[in-house]
Design an enzyme around this catalytic site. Structure first.
Site, short mmCIF file in Angstrom:
data_model
loop_
_atom_site.label_atom_id
_atom_site.label_comp_id
_atom_site.label_asym_id
_atom_site.label_seq_id
_atom_site.Cartn_x
_atom_site.Cartn_y
_atom_site.Cartn_z
N CYS A 1 -3.00 1.48 5.08
CA CYS A 1 -3.87 1.61 3.91
C CYS A 1 -3.31 0.82 2.71
O CYS A 1 -3.49 -0.39 2.65
CB CYS A 1 -4.10 3.09 3.59
N HIS B 1 -5.85 6.24 8.45
CA HIS B 1 -4.59 7.00 8.40
C HIS B 1 -4.28 7.53 9.80
O HIS B 1 -4.93 8.47 10.27
CB HIS B 1 -4.72 8.12 7.37
N GLU C 1 -2.06 9.37 11.10
CA GLU C 1 -1.55 10.73 11.37
C GLU C 1 -2.67 11.68 11.80
O GLU C 1 -2.41 12.72 12.40
CB GLU C 1 -0.80 11.30 10.14
#
Lengths: 189, 226
Positions: free
Chosen positions: A86, A168, A170
């Site tokens: 990002c 993202h 995760e």
């Protein structure tokens, strides 16, 4: 050792837990150790004994990392594999001559793979969590690997293992970080 | 940065508040009272006691009401954020979201529309480390509702201590619940936290339970010295 560069608004900020530590846990889950250094604390000198660099994300309102891009001039010269997430992708874009454009995106989005690559073998589509106010144009010579309706979601340098992801990882896509680490950051330096 | 903490009265929002207080300035707590017990966004058991938690923490409280109808809840939450910005000058919002993309992305959008920062310090945290930290740091966390198998009525009002955590870990392993209850398997109420100046003493409560669903409604509580 993997260098995690914290791009959040202040060293030791409340955002570190959200944008850096989840990535650190993925690094540790594949048996690597990591060193977290804030971007204002000379991370280049901390990269010397590292096998790879991850430039982590920031909160959506947090763009202070771009106030002085010269703070990242050490990244290309390190010669290390780099994964920019990002905000980290925005830095890679800037360093490689691309442009940052306004393009907000929040929530789950469908991502279409547009070119095959070692990092995303055999995958055509996946869902990913995005949280960004900006997006990146493709830097000259770079390869777009995946895109959503809104923007480029993944790119790479054609010659070196330097990757940017806008989503993202995760959230359900830990495999991206894991494959980056196992594919490029294993040999001892 | 002046922050408002979205507070349901449960462990995740109160612990996030504690983290925020260590590094930033917490200007107020923000809570939304949902009439609908099945609210998608707002945790409901004992949310009326956030008022007592705010007093215990010596923080102002912004409260609004919501019918708790999906998506309309966001308008009600947005109203609360607007009040917090106007009355307490908040620049950002803290939530206790751990895994819920549904919750986090909606609050992120509300904040962005208002140019407010949105911080989620428990996002994808290590659930086991977090639960242990709650106990180690002295948070008094009680189970205020159970909503899935295998929880029985004995869990209602029970404090999460080392023994309870060991059982929760066993449940997580055997029954695939989330250790933190993020999947809605259980809800909590915090009676004391390290940053509370007083603790909450529960003087009356009612428990109801049927078929793996139960509530521990606190009907009487007061602040006492620690």
């Amino acid at each position: 050792m993997i260098l995690l560069v914290d791009l959040c608004y202040r060293d030791g900020s409340l955002a570190r837990e959200e944008f850096v530590l989840p990535i650190a846990r993925i690094v540790e889950s594949v048996g690597e150790r990591c060193r977290i250094v804030h971007f204002t604390r000379s991370p280049g000198s901390a990269a010397r004994d590292c096998k790879g660099i991850i430039l982590c994300g920031t909160p959506i309102m947090d763009n202070g990392f771009m106030d002085d891009p010269s703070l990242f001039s050490w990244v290309p010269g390190s010669g290390l594999p780099v994964l920019g997430i990002c905000a980290g992708m925005e830095i890679l874009t800037f360093l490689a001559g691309g442009t940052i454009i306004s393009c907000p995106g929040i929530g789950m989005t469908g991502v279409r793979v547009t070119a095959s690559d070692q990092l995303i073998p055999g995958i055509r589509m996946f869902e990913a969590y995005e949280l960004h106010d900006n997006a990146c144009t493709l830097p000259p010579g770079y390869i777009a690997l995946a895109e959503s309706e809104r923007c480029i979601q993944m790119f790479r340098d054609p010659d070196r293992p330097v990757y940017g992801v806008m989503f993202h990882p995760e959230v359900g896509n830990e495999w991206v970080v894991a494959r980056f680490l196992t594919g490029y950051c294993r040999p001892s330096r | 940065m002046r922050l408002g903490v979205l507070c349901s009265g449960g462990k995740d929002s109160i612990y996030s508040c504690g983290m925020a207080k260590e590094r930033e300035e917490v200007a107020c707590l923000i809570t939304v009272h949902a009439e609908n017990e099945e609210s998608y966004l707002f945790h409901t058991p004992n949310v009326c006691l956030v008022r007592l938690q705010a007093e215990a923490a010596d923080l102002p409280l912004v409260e609004t009401e919501s019918a708790g109808i999906k998506e309309e809840e966001l308008v009600d939450l947005g109203r609360a954020l607007d009040i917090a910005a106007e009355c307490h000058g908040i620049e950002g919002v803290v939530t206790g979201a751990i895994l819920s993309v549904y919750q986090a992305s909606r609050i992120q959008r509300l904040c962005r529309e208002r140019s407010l920062w949105c911080l989620n310090p428990l996002w994808y945290t290590s659930q086991e480390d977090y639960m242990q930290a709650l106990i180690y740091q002295g948070y008094e966390v009680l189970i205020s509702g159970v909503f899935s198998a295998p929880f029985d009525a004995a869990w209602l009002g029970r404090r999460i201590d080392a023994r309870a955590l060991a059982e929760l870990k066993e449940y997580a392993r055997k029954y695939r619940i989330t250790l933190t209850g993020e999947g809605g398997e259980y809800e909590t109420f915090v009676a004391d936290a390290p940053f509370f100046r007083k603790r909450i003493e529960i003087v009356a409560a009612e428990a109801t339970y049927h078929n793996f669903r139960g509530l521990f409604r606190i009907t009487g509580a007061r602040l006492v010295d620690k």
